[in-house]
Scaffold this active site. Sequence first.
Site, PDB file in Angstrom:
ATOM      1  N   ASP A  55     -26.691   3.866   0.872  1.00  8.99           N
ATOM      2  CA  ASP A  55     -25.814   3.388  -0.186  1.00  8.99           C
ATOM      3  C   ASP A  55     -25.437   4.587  -1.067  1.00  8.99           C
ATOM      4  OD1 ASP A  55     -24.209   1.850  -1.740  1.00  8.99           O
ATOM      5  OD2 ASP A  55     -25.653   0.250  -2.091  1.00  8.99           O
TER       6      ASP A  55
HETATM    7  C1  BGC Z   1     -22.697  -0.588  -3.449  1.00  9.22           C
HETATM    8  C2  BGC Z   1     -22.304  -0.852  -2.023  1.00  9.22           C
HETATM    9  C3  BGC Z   1     -20.945  -0.292  -1.740  1.00  9.22           C
HETATM   10  C4  BGC Z   1     -20.981   1.192  -2.032  1.00  9.22           C
HETATM   11  C5  BGC Z   1     -19.685   1.898  -1.720  1.00  9.22           C
HETATM   12  C6  BGC Z   1     -22.513   0.859  -3.829  1.00  9.22           C
HETATM   13  O1  BGC Z   1     -22.659   1.066  -5.189  1.00  9.22           O
HETATM   14  O2  BGC Z   1     -24.035  -0.969  -3.630  1.00  9.22           O
HETATM   15  O3  BGC Z   1     -22.343  -2.235  -1.776  1.00  9.22           O
HETATM   16  O4  BGC Z   1     -20.586  -0.549  -0.421  1.00  9.22           O
HETATM   17  O5  BGC Z   1     -21.261   1.363  -3.416  1.00  9.22           O
HETATM   18  O6  BGC Z   1     -18.695   1.569  -2.593  1.00  9.22           O
END
Ligand code: BGC
Length: 642
Positions: free
Chosen positions: A282
């Site tokens: 993530d």
């Molecule tokens: C979120 C994810 C997301 C990623 C990319 C993160 O902060 O937890 O769900 O896909 O950002 O935007």
Amino acid sequence: MRKVFVIFVLGCLFSGCARKTEAEIFVDDLMGRMTLREKLGQMSQFVPQTGVVTGPEGEPVDLDALIKAGEVGSILNVKTPQEIESLQRLAVDSSRLGIPILFGHDVIHGCNVLFPINLASSCSWDMDAIRKSAELAAAEAAAMGIAWTFSPMCDVSADPRWGRVSEGAGEDPYLGAKIAAAMVEGYQGKDLSDSSSILACVKHFAAYGAPEAGRDYNTVDMSERMFRDRYLPPYKAAIEAGAATVMTSFNDFNAIPASANEWLLKKLLKEELGFEGFVVSDYKAVTELIAHGVAADAKEAAFKALRAHLDMEMVTGTYLNHGEDLVSEGLISEASIDEMCRRILLVKYELGLFDDPFRYGGAQRYAMAINSQAAFEHSRKLARESMVLLKNENDVLPLDSGEKIALIGPFASTPRAMIGSWTAFRDYDRTVTIEEGFNARFPSRVSVVQGCDVFTPVDGGISDAVRAARNADVAVLVLGFHGHLSGEAASVTSVELPQCQKDLLAAVKKVGKPVVVLLTTGRPMALESVIDDIDALLLVWHPGTEGGNAVADLVSGDHSPSGHLTMCFPRCDGQIPIRYNHKNTGRPATGIGLKSFDNISKSFQSCYLLTPNSPLYSFGYGLSYTTFEYNNFEMPKALDKD
Ligand code: BGC
């Protein structure tokens, strides 16, 4: 590049490596020509300075320079199809091996045309409609040049304090599994190389939906049995449906952060579940290993993530900065880098990017593919199916024809309340508010009053609302939360209506006209303290681009509500977390703990004093405009084990 490949395949056929697939042969050849640094580059995903913001700001990188050096495997959050095309052009034309970039984005509940938030659409229990929404979203995203969505979110949760319940399918692992699989099928279609299908990403692995106290990113500590029973099934189903990628979660899992967790990523995901695609971290989750307290610095963070077999790092570039040293110091083997890089290149191959790096996107296609009639129609249908009728005293709904309507509340006229979170490509001009939907369906019958703001009263708001209600036959209040009050980093300690909205409701109720509440929310709310002031309660969630029309479809009776809850609505905050499938305990409750503090005779049961264990509205609850009677039940005989 294709020519080189054909010669290579022929070479292989004669030299005895014919058992490999075409993709493996191609990728192995390519990797044979890559430097270690280029491999680490494929394992790195970056975000442009001008990109959509979905996480905390970080160190700026010179993206163009990295692309030219062949050190960018993937980019997320690019805003426009034109930018995607020019970044791809740079990679293909200017880097040594011309390996195409994989562009990703959070296409969570639609792309340009937005569908209801995911928690809402789960209440439709309609797998075909959910699959179709993913398919339509993929077609729009692919036309923009996006080949990878970070969806479906498979995190089971029974805690409405956690803002991200809006992105999931509720509290039930079985239903969650069905929905996860349907979404993967919708995004990826039958063939990944089809230019309207995109990669799905199963997230957030794992157990992100169970943060302590409902606080986002918080620690998760649970038995393996609980995890396998209640949390694993949706991730597993999505993987079995063929999802090509998985994203780690921010939380630690039984003391080890998911992005450094060998048991989760290597043992469970890759070995036991046989996942063959690649895992991405993530946002900044690799460098966050430092704050978690398991890595002293960026180099150790990279080491721990690589050791756990986390294939691609999102945003922070530590693989690229430290990977070569980790290999030369013997801490990570080049063979294991090869294994991870290979997974990524194989997925790119399956997508057809090596055949045509521009197979996604293209100005002409974009103009034709987005905002299709089919997407708007589906958005309206799914929104209708997602809404849940929770109360309907005296059949207040549907409204009688000709009734004058006082439409009151902070969300009656705001497009933002219709679309929820994750809406980078939203178009407010095309979003139908409830006011617009009502004016179209009930022309000349609607007067609109704001009444109050979301958290604060407005001058004269209550008196205007009371006046409007007096002059109408029915008061319809649109209450709840904005879309951005749910989603990521939006945990709350109370899921009750804000006080100013309660005051508005109480004042309008006193007028004596029937009161209908349309609840816009991304999470279950605790409504016991206001429910007596409401005659009819329709949960509309954040219903998407066509939200206002879909609400009018139901309120008018043109369609009957059919949604059923997939998360319990608690009576009050203190009951959270709350789920229908709780364990029995050795002292199951037969009633309420104490009826009043005047009578202190305890039941010695697993229950609360004064408040029942049951939610106000349970999982599965939902009314329609008709009544059903069930009788003559028969229980089939238990199957004979022999
Ligand atoms: C979120 C994810 C997301 C990623 C990319 C993160 O902060 O937890 O769900 O896909 O950002 O935007």
